[in-house]
Write an enzyme that holds these catalytic residues in place. Structure first.
Site, PDB file in Angstrom:
ATOM      1  N   GLN A   1      35.187  20.967  -3.302  1.00 25.24           N
ATOM      2  CA  GLN A   1      34.264  19.860  -3.019  1.00 25.24           C
ATOM      3  C   GLN A   1      32.835  20.158  -3.453  1.00 25.24           C
ATOM      4  O   GLN A   1      32.026  19.245  -3.574  1.00 25.24           O
ATOM      5  CB  GLN A   1      34.272  19.535  -1.517  1.00 25.24           C
ATOM      6  CG  GLN A   1      35.570  18.942  -1.023  1.00 25.24           C
ATOM      7  CD  GLN A   1      35.480  18.591   0.441  1.00 25.24           C
ATOM      8  OE1 GLN A   1      35.689  19.436   1.299  1.00 25.24           O
ATOM      9  NE2 GLN A   1      35.134  17.357   0.745  1.00 25.24           N
TER      10      GLN A   1
ATOM     11  N   HIS B   1      42.789  20.294   0.189  1.00 25.47           N
ATOM     12  CA  HIS B   1      41.802  20.286  -0.899  1.00 25.47           C
ATOM     13  C   HIS B   1      42.064  21.432  -1.883  1.00 25.47           C
ATOM     14  O   HIS B   1      41.828  21.293  -3.079  1.00 25.47           O
ATOM     15  CB  HIS B   1      40.381  20.459  -0.344  1.00 25.47           C
ATOM     16  CG  HIS B   1      39.728  19.160   0.073  1.00 25.47           C
ATOM     17  ND1 HIS B   1      39.499  18.137  -0.811  1.00 25.47           N
ATOM     18  CD2 HIS B   1      39.247  18.739   1.270  1.00 25.47           C
ATOM     19  CE1 HIS B   1      38.899  17.128  -0.162  1.00 25.47           C
ATOM     20  NE2 HIS B   1      38.738  17.467   1.099  1.00 25.47           N
TER      21      HIS B   1
ATOM     22  N   HIS C   1      43.554  19.382   6.492  1.00 24.80           N
ATOM     23  CA  HIS C   1      42.820  18.538   5.538  1.00 24.80           C
ATOM     24  C   HIS C   1      42.138  19.416   4.473  1.00 24.80           C
ATOM     25  O   HIS C   1      42.234  19.151   3.278  1.00 24.80           O
ATOM     26  CB  HIS C   1      41.799  17.690   6.307  1.00 24.80           C
ATOM     27  CG  HIS C   1      40.908  16.850   5.450  1.00 24.80           C
ATOM     28  ND1 HIS C   1      40.907  15.476   5.478  1.00 24.80           N
ATOM     29  CD2 HIS C   1      39.962  17.197   4.540  1.00 24.80           C
ATOM     30  CE1 HIS C   1      40.020  15.017   4.606  1.00 24.80           C
ATOM     31  NE2 HIS C   1      39.424  16.047   4.030  1.00 24.80           N
ATOM     32  N   GLU C   2      41.486  20.483   4.924  1.00 19.85           N
ATOM     33  CA  GLU C   2      40.770  21.368   3.986  1.00 19.85           C
ATOM     34  C   GLU C   2      41.750  22.149   3.110  1.00 19.85           C
ATOM     35  O   GLU C   2      41.507  22.361   1.918  1.00 19.85           O
ATOM     36  CB  GLU C   2      39.851  22.334   4.740  1.00 19.85           C
ATOM     37  CG  GLU C   2      38.783  21.680   5.616  1.00 19.85           C
ATOM     38  CD  GLU C   2      38.019  20.570   4.917  1.00 19.85           C
ATOM     39  OE1 GLU C   2      37.777  20.671   3.697  1.00 19.85           O
ATOM     40  OE2 GLU C   2      37.681  19.570   5.587  1.00 19.85           O
TER      41      GLU C   2
ATOM     42  N   GLY D   1      34.261  19.962   8.040  1.00 20.97           N
ATOM     43  CA  GLY D   1      34.987  20.866   7.160  1.00 20.97           C
ATOM     44  C   GLY D   1      34.538  20.653   5.724  1.00 20.97           C
ATOM     45  O   GLY D   1      34.071  19.566   5.370  1.00 20.97           O
TER      46      GLY D   1
ATOM     47  N   CYS E   1      36.414  11.946   4.654  1.00 29.70           N
ATOM     48  CA  CYS E   1      36.198  13.116   3.799  1.00 29.70           C
ATOM     49  C   CYS E   1      34.839  12.981   3.119  1.00 29.70           C
ATOM     50  O   CYS E   1      34.492  11.896   2.644  1.00 29.70           O
ATOM     51  CB  CYS E   1      37.308  13.186   2.753  1.00 29.70           C
ATOM     52  SG  CYS E   1      37.134  14.543   1.589  1.00 29.70           S
ATOM     53  N   LEU E   2      34.089  14.059   3.056  1.00 31.19           N
ATOM     54  CA  LEU E   2      32.770  14.017   2.408  1.00 31.19           C
ATOM     55  C   LEU E   2      32.893  13.646   0.928  1.00 31.19           C
ATOM     56  O   LEU E   2      31.936  13.151   0.340  1.00 31.19           O
ATOM     57  CB  LEU E   2      32.057  15.370   2.557  1.00 31.19           C
ATOM     58  CG  LEU E   2      31.669  15.765   3.992  1.00 31.19           C
ATOM     59  CD1 LEU E   2      31.089  17.174   4.006  1.00 31.19           C
ATOM     60  CD2 LEU E   2      30.713  14.771   4.617  1.00 31.19           C
TER      61      LEU E   2
HETATM   62 NI    NI Z   1      37.860  16.362   2.660  1.00 29.04          NI
END
Ligand code: NI
Length: 168
Positions: free
Chosen positions: A48, A133, A129-130, A43, A87-88
């Protein structure tokens, strides 16, 4: 696209709605999916990659890539589960997070068509989760205080190491 990491202010901001789902948004969706795949993520949300826009992409196992623009989670299950998330934007950190097991989400796709999706399992988790963000929330904000302190000091150590490396 460059992936922004914890400490970057954009990750703490509430993102702005997408005004027009035009060809540039379609192109952005494509680039975000590519960036997510390259980083081996499941995701990726626009903040991000440094963009304050309410959109994210997902590609979880047994599913195909999906684009969510101006999403609204309209229903969450009472049943919750706990799963280890990463998470990235928070590289090298994983932590267990409790969330509703199922969600219903309304959004637009990259063609500008509205859809409603009932998600469960990994997709439901990834969507939440996304979605967080877009509201400036990272998964490390959702763990208990003790765990968060540990994570933050680990991140600090990592940042210091990185600085040393750069000075050399
Ligand atoms: Ni994330």
């Amino acid at each position: 696209m460059k992936i922004y990491c914890v400490g970057d202010e954009i990750l703490n901001k509430v993102a702005e709605p997408v005004k027009n789902i035009d060809s540039s948004i379609k192109e952005l969706s494509r680039e975000m999916i590519e960036t997510m795949h390259k980083a081996n993520g499941i995701g990726l949300a626009a903040p991000q990659v440094g963009l304050s826009l309410r959109m994210f992409v997902t590609d979880v196992e047994d599913d195909s890539p999906r684009v969510f623009i101006n999403p609204q989670i309209i229903k969450t299950s009472i049943e919750e589960n706990t799963y280890e998330e990463g998470c990235l934007s928070v590289p090298g950190i994983w932590a267990e997070v409790k969330r509703p097991a199922e969600v219903t989400i309304q959004a637009y796709n990259e063609k500008g068509n509205p859809f409603t999706l009932e998600a469960r399992g990994m997709l439901a988790r990834c969507i939440q989760h996304e979605y967080d963000h877009l509201n400036g929330i990272l998964f490390i904000n959702k763990v208990d205080e003790k765990k968060r302190e540990k994570i933050l000091s680990a991140l600090e150590k990592k940042a210091k190491k990185q600085q040393k490396k750069q000075r050399r």
